[in-house]
Design a protein around this motif. Structure first.
Motif, mmCIF file in Angstrom:
data_model
loop_
_atom_site.group_PDB
_atom_site.id
_atom_site.type_symbol
_atom_site.label_atom_id
_atom_site.label_comp_id
_atom_site.label_asym_id
_atom_site.label_seq_id
_atom_site.Cartn_x
_atom_site.Cartn_y
_atom_site.Cartn_z
ATOM 1 N N UNK A 109 0.830 -1.039 0.184
ATOM 2 C CA UNK A 109 0.074 0.060 0.017
ATOM 3 C C UNK A 109 0.772 1.320 0.024
ATOM 4 N N UNK A 110 2.008 1.188 0.627
ATOM 5 C CA UNK A 110 3.087 2.307 0.634
ATOM 6 C C UNK A 110 3.301 2.873 -0.855
ATOM 7 N N UNK A 111 3.336 1.865 -1.757
ATOM 8 C CA UNK A 111 3.515 2.248 -3.066
ATOM 9 C C UNK A 111 2.537 2.707 -4.017
ATOM 10 N N UNK A 112 1.403 2.821 -3.646
ATOM 11 C CA UNK A 112 0.156 3.209 -4.328
ATOM 12 C C UNK A 112 0.524 4.695 -5.064
ATOM 13 N N UNK A 113 1.403 5.357 -4.591
ATOM 14 C CA UNK A 113 1.657 6.632 -5.113
ATOM 15 C C UNK A 113 2.692 6.365 -6.511
ATOM 16 N N UNK A 114 3.162 5.466 -6.551
ATOM 17 C CA UNK A 114 4.182 5.029 -7.824
ATOM 18 C C UNK A 114 3.361 4.950 -9.026
ATOM 19 N N UNK A 115 3.722 5.657 -9.912
ATOM 20 C CA UNK A 115 3.189 5.752 -11.615
ATOM 21 C C UNK A 115 2.770 4.395 -11.827
ATOM 22 N N UNK A 116 1.783 3.878 -12.641
ATOM 23 C CA UNK A 116 1.578 2.573 -13.153
ATOM 24 C C UNK A 116 1.866 1.190 -12.221
ATOM 25 N N UNK A 117 1.231 1.792 -11.057
ATOM 26 C CA UNK A 117 1.332 0.462 -10.089
ATOM 27 C C UNK A 117 -0.182 0.355 -9.744
ATOM 28 N N UNK A 118 -0.370 -0.960 -9.779
ATOM 29 C CA UNK A 118 -1.794 -1.418 -9.357
ATOM 30 C C UNK A 118 -1.715 -2.531 -8.103
ATOM 31 N N UNK A 119 -2.681 -2.344 -7.080
ATOM 32 C CA UNK A 119 -2.427 -3.474 -6.106
ATOM 33 C C UNK A 119 -3.781 -4.185 -5.880
ATOM 34 N N UNK A 120 -3.852 -5.484 -6.009
ATOM 35 C CA UNK A 120 -5.038 -6.122 -5.864
ATOM 36 C C UNK A 120 -4.652 -6.964 -4.626
ATOM 37 N N UNK A 121 -5.799 -7.224 -3.629
ATOM 38 C CA UNK A 121 -5.717 -8.090 -2.503
ATOM 39 C C UNK A 121 -6.834 -9.331 -3.003
ATOM 40 N N UNK A 122 -6.432 -10.351 -2.583
ATOM 41 C CA UNK A 122 -7.183 -11.630 -2.867
ATOM 42 C C UNK A 122 -6.395 -12.621 -3.689
ATOM 43 N N UNK A 123 -5.174 -12.871 -3.604
ATOM 44 C CA UNK A 123 -4.492 -13.825 -4.586
ATOM 45 C C UNK A 123 -5.146 -15.227 -4.595
ATOM 46 N N UNK A 124 -5.411 -15.494 -5.757
ATOM 47 C CA UNK A 124 -6.116 -16.757 -6.152
ATOM 48 C C UNK A 124 -6.031 -17.121 -7.719
ATOM 49 N N UNK A 125 -5.894 -18.488 -7.909
ATOM 50 C CA UNK A 125 -5.626 -18.884 -9.212
ATOM 51 C C UNK A 125 -6.498 -18.601 -10.199
ATOM 52 N N UNK A 126 -8.121 -18.584 -10.268
ATOM 53 C CA UNK A 126 -8.603 -17.911 -11.248
ATOM 54 C C UNK A 126 -8.573 -16.488 -11.786
ATOM 55 N N UNK A 127 -8.290 -15.592 -10.620
ATOM 56 C CA UNK A 127 -7.932 -14.483 -10.814
ATOM 57 C C UNK A 127 -6.515 -14.156 -11.594
ATOM 58 N N UNK A 128 -5.629 -14.954 -11.314
ATOM 59 C CA UNK A 128 -4.250 -14.753 -11.953
ATOM 60 C C UNK A 128 -4.255 -15.343 -13.293
ATOM 61 N N UNK A 129 -5.147 -16.386 -13.691
ATOM 62 C CA UNK A 129 -5.356 -17.024 -15.024
ATOM 63 C C UNK A 129 -5.927 -15.953 -15.794
ATOM 64 N N UNK A 130 -7.024 -15.176 -15.202
ATOM 65 C CA UNK A 130 -7.724 -14.289 -15.927
ATOM 66 C C UNK A 130 -7.033 -13.135 -16.488
ATOM 67 N N UNK A 131 -6.187 -12.571 -15.427
ATOM 68 C CA UNK A 131 -5.155 -11.853 -15.640
ATOM 69 C C UNK A 131 -4.183 -11.918 -16.740
ATOM 70 N N UNK A 132 -3.690 -13.047 -16.736
ATOM 71 C CA UNK A 132 -2.599 -13.464 -17.498
ATOM 72 C C UNK A 132 -3.133 -13.883 -19.015
ATOM 73 N N UNK A 133 -4.484 -14.562 -19.088
ATOM 74 C CA UNK A 133 -4.760 -14.825 -20.704
ATOM 75 C C UNK A 133 -5.259 -13.472 -21.479
ATOM 76 N N UNK A 134 -5.534 -12.568 -20.470
ATOM 77 C CA UNK A 134 -6.037 -11.198 -21.072
ATOM 78 C C UNK A 134 -4.997 -10.093 -21.176
ATOM 79 N N UNK A 135 -3.652 -10.790 -21.112
ATOM 80 C CA UNK A 135 -2.685 -9.544 -21.002
ATOM 81 C C UNK A 135 -2.456 -8.822 -22.116
ATOM 82 N N UNK A 136 -3.140 -8.932 -23.249
ATOM 83 C CA UNK A 136 -3.090 -8.307 -24.545
ATOM 84 C C UNK A 136 -3.848 -6.836 -24.346
ATOM 85 N N UNK A 137 -4.629 -6.995 -23.231
ATOM 86 C CA UNK A 137 -5.570 -5.647 -22.940
ATOM 87 C C UNK A 137 -4.602 -4.601 -22.432
#
Length: 140
Positions: free
Chosen positions: A77-105
């Motif tokens: 959370x201390x890095x939320x001010x960093x440009x181009x930084x996104x923080x998500x809580x709730x690490x889980x496999x479906x979330x990560x797979x969705x992020x990675x298979x749509x990485x062209x977005x």
């Protein structure tokens, strides 16, 4: 601009999740793991600082931690001010797979919102879901 992912957890969950991701999707680039509290000689604040310092400031970072408001999440959370930084809580496999298979977005906020929505739908109480589906088939 390059996009980096950080999986961060209490214990070795982040590393194990990366192993599962690579089993399903194959070897991945630009994914970093941070496993907190596995070595008492490593300070969490220092681990996070070192990891983020190793990534070019102009690159995008999507950090995903295991527990909202947990110590690992709080360090990021201390890095939320960093440009181009996104923080998500709730690490889980479906979330990560969705992020990675749509990485062209290119729109990271859109990517994150869609992955969050999709991964929420993957969390099911199977007893109820299957019973409802069977009942719907009977009613048809």
């Amino acid at each position: 601009m390059k996009r980096h992912y950080i999986f961060a957890s209490h214990g070795t969950f982040a590393r194990g999740l990366l192993d599962s991701v690579e089993l399903i999707l194959g070897k991945q680039q630009d994914i970093h793991t941070l496993c907190a509290y596995v070595d008492e000689n490593h300070d969490l604040t220092e681990q996070v600082e070192t990891l983020l310092a190793s990534l070019p400031a102009q690159d995008e970072v999507i950090a995903i931690t295991d527990i909202f408001a947990g110590s690992v999440n709080n360090e990021f959370i201390r890095y939320l001010h960093r440009p181009h930084f996104h923080l998500i809580a709730g690490l889980n496999l479906p979330l990560v797979i969705d992020l990675l298979i749509s990485a062209d977005e290119q729109d990271s906020e859109k990517l994150i919102h869609e992955a969050l929505s999709s991964s929420r739908e993957s969390i099911q109480y199977c007893n109820q879901s299957i019973a409802s589906a069977l009942q719907a088939d009977k009613d048809f």
